[in-house]
Design an enzyme around this catalytic site. Sequence first.
Site, mmCIF file in Angstrom:
data_model
loop_
_atom_site.group_PDB
_atom_site.id
_atom_site.type_symbol
_atom_site.label_atom_id
_atom_site.label_comp_id
_atom_site.label_asym_id
_atom_site.label_seq_id
_atom_site.Cartn_x
_atom_site.Cartn_y
_atom_site.Cartn_z
ATOM 1 N N ASP A 12 27.036 -16.504 -27.805
ATOM 2 C CA ASP A 12 26.721 -17.081 -26.488
ATOM 3 C C ASP A 12 27.852 -17.906 -25.897
ATOM 4 O O ASP A 12 27.620 -18.854 -25.148
ATOM 5 C CB ASP A 12 25.445 -17.956 -26.570
ATOM 6 C CG ASP A 12 24.264 -17.164 -27.051
ATOM 7 O OD1 ASP A 12 24.152 -15.988 -26.676
ATOM 8 O OD2 ASP A 12 23.461 -17.731 -27.811
ATOM 9 N N LYS A 15 30.916 -14.401 -23.451
ATOM 10 C CA LYS A 15 31.641 -13.120 -23.552
ATOM 11 C C LYS A 15 31.306 -12.224 -22.365
ATOM 12 O O LYS A 15 32.185 -11.586 -21.790
ATOM 13 C CB LYS A 15 31.269 -12.391 -24.859
ATOM 14 C CG LYS A 15 31.631 -13.148 -26.116
ATOM 15 C CD LYS A 15 31.116 -12.443 -27.358
ATOM 16 C CE LYS A 15 29.610 -12.456 -27.501
ATOM 17 N NZ LYS A 15 29.001 -13.747 -27.756
ATOM 18 N N ASN A 37 20.362 -7.464 -29.952
ATOM 19 C CA ASN A 37 20.258 -8.914 -30.201
ATOM 20 C C ASN A 37 21.118 -9.703 -29.214
ATOM 21 O O ASN A 37 20.963 -10.907 -29.076
ATOM 22 C CB ASN A 37 20.634 -9.283 -31.650
ATOM 23 C CG ASN A 37 21.920 -8.622 -32.137
ATOM 24 O OD1 ASN A 37 22.448 -7.732 -31.495
ATOM 25 N ND2 ASN A 37 22.402 -9.056 -33.277
ATOM 26 N N GLY A 39 22.582 -11.241 -25.790
ATOM 27 C CA GLY A 39 22.127 -11.642 -24.474
ATOM 28 C C GLY A 39 23.381 -12.045 -23.747
ATOM 29 O O GLY A 39 23.923 -13.121 -23.974
ATOM 30 N N HIS A 40 23.913 -11.151 -22.932
ATOM 31 C CA HIS A 40 25.149 -11.435 -22.201
ATOM 32 C C HIS A 40 24.784 -11.602 -20.727
ATOM 33 O O HIS A 40 24.401 -10.640 -20.074
ATOM 34 C CB HIS A 40 26.161 -10.298 -22.387
ATOM 35 C CG HIS A 40 26.630 -10.145 -23.806
ATOM 36 N ND1 HIS A 40 27.514 -9.191 -24.193
ATOM 37 C CD2 HIS A 40 26.343 -10.852 -24.913
ATOM 38 C CE1 HIS A 40 27.750 -9.313 -25.498
ATOM 39 N NE2 HIS A 40 27.036 -10.304 -25.952
HETATM 40 P P1 GDP Z 1 27.486 -14.305 -24.327
HETATM 41 O O1 GDP Z 1 26.350 -13.953 -25.218
HETATM 42 O O2 GDP Z 1 28.700 -14.722 -25.082
HETATM 43 O O3 GDP Z 1 27.773 -13.247 -23.307
HETATM 44 O O4 GDP Z 1 27.024 -15.610 -23.518
HETATM 45 P P2 GDP Z 1 25.588 -15.842 -22.831
HETATM 46 O O5 GDP Z 1 25.555 -15.082 -21.555
HETATM 47 O O6 GDP Z 1 24.478 -15.646 -23.791
HETATM 48 O O7 GDP Z 1 25.637 -17.413 -22.593
HETATM 49 C C1 GDP Z 1 26.542 -18.017 -21.753
HETATM 50 C C2 GDP Z 1 25.756 -18.695 -20.600
HETATM 51 O O8 GDP Z 1 26.612 -19.558 -19.906
HETATM 52 C C3 GDP Z 1 25.231 -17.725 -19.546
HETATM 53 O O9 GDP Z 1 24.038 -18.228 -19.036
HETATM 54 C C4 GDP Z 1 26.332 -17.728 -18.494
HETATM 55 O O10 GDP Z 1 25.866 -17.392 -17.195
HETATM 56 C C5 GDP Z 1 26.746 -19.163 -18.545
HETATM 57 N N1 GDP Z 1 28.168 -19.431 -18.250
HETATM 58 C C6 GDP Z 1 29.272 -18.706 -18.598
HETATM 59 N N2 GDP Z 1 30.394 -19.375 -18.239
HETATM 60 C C7 GDP Z 1 29.995 -20.537 -17.687
HETATM 61 C C8 GDP Z 1 30.686 -21.664 -17.164
HETATM 62 O O11 GDP Z 1 31.894 -21.757 -17.163
HETATM 63 N N3 GDP Z 1 29.917 -22.702 -16.689
HETATM 64 C C9 GDP Z 1 28.555 -22.669 -16.683
HETATM 65 N N4 GDP Z 1 27.895 -23.713 -16.199
HETATM 66 N N5 GDP Z 1 27.879 -21.617 -17.192
HETATM 67 C C10 GDP Z 1 28.585 -20.577 -17.676
HETATM 68 P P1 IMO Z 2 25.183 -12.869 -28.193
HETATM 69 O O1 IMO Z 2 25.751 -11.495 -28.154
HETATM 70 C C1 IMO Z 2 23.374 -16.123 -30.376
HETATM 71 C C2 IMO Z 2 21.789 -15.148 -34.311
HETATM 72 C C3 IMO Z 2 20.315 -15.348 -34.590
HETATM 73 C C4 IMO Z 2 20.372 -15.591 -36.097
HETATM 74 C C5 IMO Z 2 21.477 -14.641 -36.577
HETATM 75 C C6 IMO Z 2 20.980 -13.299 -37.070
HETATM 76 O O2 IMO Z 2 24.399 -13.221 -26.971
HETATM 77 O O3 IMO Z 2 26.192 -13.889 -28.599
HETATM 78 P P2 IMO Z 2 20.076 -11.091 -35.926
HETATM 79 O O4 IMO Z 2 18.961 -10.861 -34.937
HETATM 80 O O5 IMO Z 2 21.421 -10.663 -35.443
HETATM 81 O O6 IMO Z 2 19.748 -10.545 -37.281
HETATM 82 O O7 IMO Z 2 20.128 -12.704 -36.117
HETATM 83 O O8 IMO Z 2 22.313 -14.469 -35.443
HETATM 84 N N1 IMO Z 2 22.063 -14.284 -33.150
HETATM 85 C C7 IMO Z 2 22.562 -14.740 -31.988
HETATM 86 N N2 IMO Z 2 22.822 -15.998 -31.575
HETATM 87 N N3 IMO Z 2 23.695 -15.087 -29.563
HETATM 88 C C8 IMO Z 2 23.494 -13.801 -29.981
HETATM 89 O O9 IMO Z 2 24.010 -12.766 -29.318
HETATM 90 C C9 IMO Z 2 22.838 -13.577 -31.217
HETATM 91 N N4 IMO Z 2 22.469 -12.482 -31.933
HETATM 92 C C10 IMO Z 2 21.992 -12.938 -33.096
HETATM 93 O O10 IMO Z 2 19.784 -16.453 -33.896
HETATM 94 O O11 IMO Z 2 20.816 -16.895 -36.373
HETATM 95 MG MG MG Z 3 24.365 -14.421 -25.505
#
Ligand code: GDP
Ligand code: IMO
Ligand code: MG
Length: 418
Positions: A12, A15, A37, A39-40
């Site tokens: 999270d 990316k 798994n 969530g982007h």
């Molecule tokens: P990922 O799993 O690595 O793709 O990241 P996620 O999307 O799960 O989590 C990142 C969260 O931060 C999302 O809700 C994005 O919309 C938000 N986000 C990304 N960059 C920024 C930033 O620079 N500032 C803020 N406030 N939010 C951001």
């Molecule tokens: P993104 O792509 C954050 C964590 C789970 C757990 C461990 C194993 O958005 O970064 P799994 O379901 O893969 O067997 O869970 O990894 N986990 C994540 N945490 N972001 C994710 O995806 C995750 N995918 C799995 O919470 O600790």
């Molecule tokens: Mg994510």
Amino acid sequence: MVHAVVGAQYGDEGKGKMVDYFAVQAQMVIRYQGGGNAGHTIVNDYGKFALHLVPSGIFNPDTVCVLGAGVVVHPGNLVKELHALQQGGIRTDKLVISERAHLVMPYHIWQDEYEESLRSEQVGTTKQGIGPAYQDKIGRFGVQVGEMRDEARFRARIESAFEAKLRREPALASYGTLDAMVEELMAARKVLLPHIKDTIPLVREAVESNQYVLLEGQLGLMRDVDWGIYPFVTSSNPVAGATSTGAGIPPTAITRVTGITKAYTTAVGSGPFPTMLEDANGIFLQEKGQEFGATTGRRRTCGWLDLPTLRYGAWLNGYTELALMKMDVLSQLDQIGICVAYELDGERFDSPPPAYLLERVTPVYEYLPGWSEDLSDCRSFEELPARAQNFVAFIESKVGVPIRYVSVGPDRKQTIVR
Ligand code: GDP
Ligand code: IMO
Ligand code: MG
């Protein structure tokens, strides 16, 4: 150019935002590991989207999006995700799925739930069937995506794979029926068939003709099955080394690796997290950063930035640059903690030891002065307040990798390039 974008922390990191940002110029985006798994979250001119499996290049109509052999695919959930994108006006015909990727079967999701209930200490998985699907792949019980092609053979394969699963895990019999499973998989099969290909000629052509190919990781370094906080990890390798095996590209072709890190740390799921904050600062980061999981909706725990982890990744992932995300969230803090090392039994650690030791370390902090200005409208490094610039320079000097991007908001436009 082959450019890998990898998570430098616990997942999270942002990316999705950065892959969407780079993808404007990319001819191809390949997801190399993980599954639904992920969530982007992406915010761009088309709206706000949460992608779970589809590569974050899908918003570019000319970019080919590939799910590599290292990925595990839940057919029903992928169909739902494609449908949601189409409803948002996004074209999905450029999605290609490797015939060598593995299927997440409905019984893998049941098994994820069941096996978590058996553990003395839960991993806190996303319950998306990821661990069980990779177990079956490595255990040679898995079903490859290409096996969906021949309808009669696939039907027989579902039956035999389910029977073999029940012989090993009889408890799963009470979770659902073969008939319902066959029906679900056959419906998804119809939608996915045109996307299933041998991806090698396509990827090879892109790399050999020097196109811009992006490799998109799922999760981050600290949840890597080999190098993360085992056993509180995922069942694949988010590290950059796995881009080659997962995407089907020779390691020598990969020339750029961007490590994505927040300006602080967050985690969902169990396991050691040395810089976790249980005070008002932790609540501040959680609330201001809106730190909720995009797949499970779980509250992410928050803490200060951890430099040993970034240094560890600088070696393991070979970052050519870092992107520092969510800098805007830090405004209004009096002072900002940065963990520069750990201590354990009088010994100093500059990078994270395995989980059984990491759970006992004490972080060593340095504190930098905070700033009150809102950063979300800054578009150049010079526009950032001096204290924010110092914060970036401090991290850079301690990690030894240039911070090329500073992100000040979720939108594609809120990205500062240095
Ligand atoms: P990922 O799993 O690595 O793709 O990241 P996620 O999307 O799960 O989590 C990142 C969260 O931060 C999302 O809700 C994005 O919309 C938000 N986000 C990304 N960059 C920024 C930033 O620079 N500032 C803020 N406030 N939010 C951001
Ligand atoms: P993104 O792509 C954050 C964590 C789970 C757990 C461990 C194993 O958005 O970064 P799994 O379901 O893969 O067997 O869970 O990894 N986990 C994540 N945490 N972001 C994710 O995806 C995750 N995918 C799995 O919470 O600790
Ligand atoms: Mg994510």
